[in-house]
Write an enzyme that holds these catalytic residues in place. Structure first.
Site, PDB file in Angstrom:
ATOM      1  N   GLU A 172      32.527 -12.205  11.862  1.00  0.00           N
ATOM      2  CA  GLU A 172      32.994 -11.421  13.032  1.00  0.00           C
ATOM      3  C   GLU A 172      34.475 -11.074  12.942  1.00  0.00           C
ATOM      4  O   GLU A 172      35.237 -11.317  13.888  1.00  0.00           O
ATOM      5  CB  GLU A 172      32.684 -12.180  14.337  1.00  0.00           C
ATOM      6  CG  GLU A 172      31.198 -12.362  14.563  1.00  0.00           C
ATOM      7  CD  GLU A 172      30.818 -12.884  15.929  1.00  0.00           C
ATOM      8  OE1 GLU A 172      31.708 -13.351  16.678  1.00  0.00           O
ATOM      9  OE2 GLU A 172      29.623 -12.824  16.263  1.00  0.00           O
ATOM     10  N   GLU A 291      23.182 -13.514  13.344  1.00  0.00           N
ATOM     11  CA  GLU A 291      23.337 -14.246  14.614  1.00  0.00           C
ATOM     12  C   GLU A 291      22.588 -13.459  15.683  1.00  0.00           C
ATOM     13  O   GLU A 291      22.959 -12.319  15.994  1.00  0.00           O
ATOM     14  CB  GLU A 291      24.807 -14.377  15.020  1.00  0.00           C
ATOM     15  CG  GLU A 291      25.555 -15.433  14.246  1.00  0.00           C
ATOM     16  CD  GLU A 291      26.955 -15.711  14.793  1.00  0.00           C
ATOM     17  OE1 GLU A 291      27.146 -15.639  16.033  1.00  0.00           O
ATOM     18  OE2 GLU A 291      27.845 -15.981  13.972  1.00  0.00           O
TER      19      GLU A 291
END
Ligand code: AHR
Length: 491
Positions: A172, A291
């Site tokens: 991320e 995720e």
């Protein structure tokens, strides 16, 4: 209402990559310490791994587990978790404001994964570190050369390389919460150079570049395009992350979550193919949805946690029935994209937004979301078939025309079992199902997640409050309003 599912056995989406049933364990909260690892626990094995937890994980048949983060990895020095445990440093872990003892690191985790019957999907730190540490870690894990990091692994007791195949290039990196956040081109460059060096050390590895942290990110699209343009030749996958929730307590709208995931996947596929076209490349970039889950229940309680504790109870969402229906529905969406989504990780596996919960020093129990994940992971292997669904629609928030019924179909490897995963998202309105194209297959089992109380959940005290419902088989198949279903057909 009436709904029709049309299956055509000749019309395949793709062979399913079993790695879409992967999961994730981060050094976060009680996932590792008090979750999979608790040396003093009555069920602990010789390495301190809880056997009671391991047994339940095995029921999910998880082929690969992402590790060690997550946000955690962006401040992590992997060497801290190797070698003599008594000399490992205790550190301030900045991503989650906790203390990391480093009792568990890659030395232990790769062994845990083997014992759990899984592979490791390893993430490297591109937040505070870069290409140099990434290539050293690949050497430590995968190399059999007579060189420094491979020798370091041998000295630590591991003669044979770990053989980790799939690697994530950071985590991320577009998020301002991330340690070492990057702008699109900054990340594209570091990902490209790290990828190059990592593959020089081990050309057999597969690499996942960070996509945006979610479709809501302001640079979504631009980020993916920049990264792919810069590093295309070195990459195999681009990652997608997304969490869903019902913070406004509007269950009908919440049941539209899978349509949002569906659009996200479609948009990323389009970007990958646009860059492929631009590059005139023969290579297709695949998707790693590494995720995904429901995450919102624990947000408020987490704000009250004192910082700098070892393994504090963070992100311990207590899931209910409606969350289980959404999780099942999200898995239907992953199956519908089996041609491009080759890896997906339920985030996470134990205690942290997890299907499995433990009491430190005590027992273990299954959350509601455990069941749709288990049934899909066990039965959703083989070939995904194109499945046409005709049903009424409803408005889920901003999305008009969300189908009330959706489904995915999987033909098993041996061709003897047809598995239909179906959801009825319309609360309070049953759907009478007609299935066309069964071609001699007969219904042998119908299991669902449904009930009068969408907010009911399990706990240590009541571990079986919400469990799958086993339906009697007769001529008619009805999907209860607000339900996730597994229909098993055999010849
Ligand atoms: O899974 C929990 C966290 O969610 C991960 O650490 C991070 O990557 C994401 O924001």
């Amino acid at each position: 209402m009436k709904a029709t599912i049309r299956i055509n056995k000749e019309n395949e989406i793709s062979r399913i990559d079993n790695r879409i049933y992967s999961s994730f364990i981060e050094h976060l909260g009680r996932a590792v310490y008090g979750g999979i690892y608790e040396p003093g626990h009555p069920t602990a094995d010789d390495m301190g791994f809880r056997q009671d937890v391991m047994e339940i994980i095995k029921e999910l048949n998880v082929p690969m587990v992402r590790y060690p983060g997550g946000n955690f990895v962006s401040g992590y020095n992997w060497e801290d978790g190797t070698g003599d445990k008594s000399r490992r440093p205790r550190k301030m872990e900045l991503a989650w404001g906790s203390i990391e003892t480093n009792e568990v690191g890659i030395d232990e985790f790769q062994e845990w994964a083997k014992r759990a019957g899984s592979e490791v999907m390893m993430a490297v730190n591109l937040g505070t570190r870069g290409a140099d540490d990434a290539r050293n870690l690949v050497e430590y894990c995968n190399s059999s050369t007579d060189t420094f990091y491979a020798q370091m692994r041998r000295r630590n007791g591991f003669e044979k390389p770990f053989g980790i195949k799939v690697w994530c290039l950071g985590n991320e990196m577009d998020g301002d919460w991330q340690i070492g956040t990057k702008r699109p081109m900054e990340y594209a460059r570091i990902a490209c150079e790290s990828a190059k060096l990592m593959k020089m050390v081990d050309p057999t590895i597969e690499l996942v570049a960070c996509g945006s942290s979610g479709p809501q990110m302001p640079t979504f699209g631009e980020w993916e395009e920049t990264v792919l343009r810069e590093a295309y030749n070195h990459l195999d996958y681009i990652s997608l992350h997304s969490y869903y929730g019902n913070p406004d307590n509007d269950s009908q709208q919440y049941f539209g979550s899978a349509a949002i995931m569906d659009k996200f996947i479609g948009d990323v596929v389009d970007i990958c193919d646009k860059i492929k076209e631009e590059k005139k490349s023969d290579k297709t970039i695949m998707l790693s949805f590494d995720e995904w889950n429901v995450w919102f229940h624990s947000n408020e309680q987490d704000k009250k946690q004192e910082p700098w504790q070892v393994a504090p109870p963070l992100l311990e969402d207590m899931y209910n029935l409606e969350d289980a229906i959404v999780v099942g529905d999200l898995m239907i969406t992953l199956l519908k994209h089996a041609d491009r989504v080759k890896i997906a990780c339920l985030a996470q596996l134990v205690n942290v937004i997890a299907p499995i919960m433990t009491e430190t020093g005590g027992g273990v129990w299954k959350q509601t979301i455990f069941y749709p994940f288990m049934y899909t992971s066990i039965n959703g292997r083989g070939t995904a078939l194109k499945t046409e669904v005709e049903s009424e629609t409803f408005t889920a928030g901003k999305s008009e025309n969300t189908p009330c019924v959706d489904a995915a179909t999987v033909l098993s490897e041996d061709g003897k079992t047809l598995s239909v995963f179906a959801v009825n998202r319309k609360i309070g309105e049953a759907a009478e199902l007609e299935i066309e194209g069964l071609d001699g297959f007969r219904l042998v089992s119908h299991i669902s997640m449904e009930g009068d109380d969408l907010k009911a959940g399990n706990s240590m005290a009541e571990p079986d409050k919400v469990t799958p419902v086993n339906h009697e088989i007769n001529d008619k198949v009805t999907l209860t309003g607000g339900s996730w279903n597994y229909l098993k057909y055999e010849k």
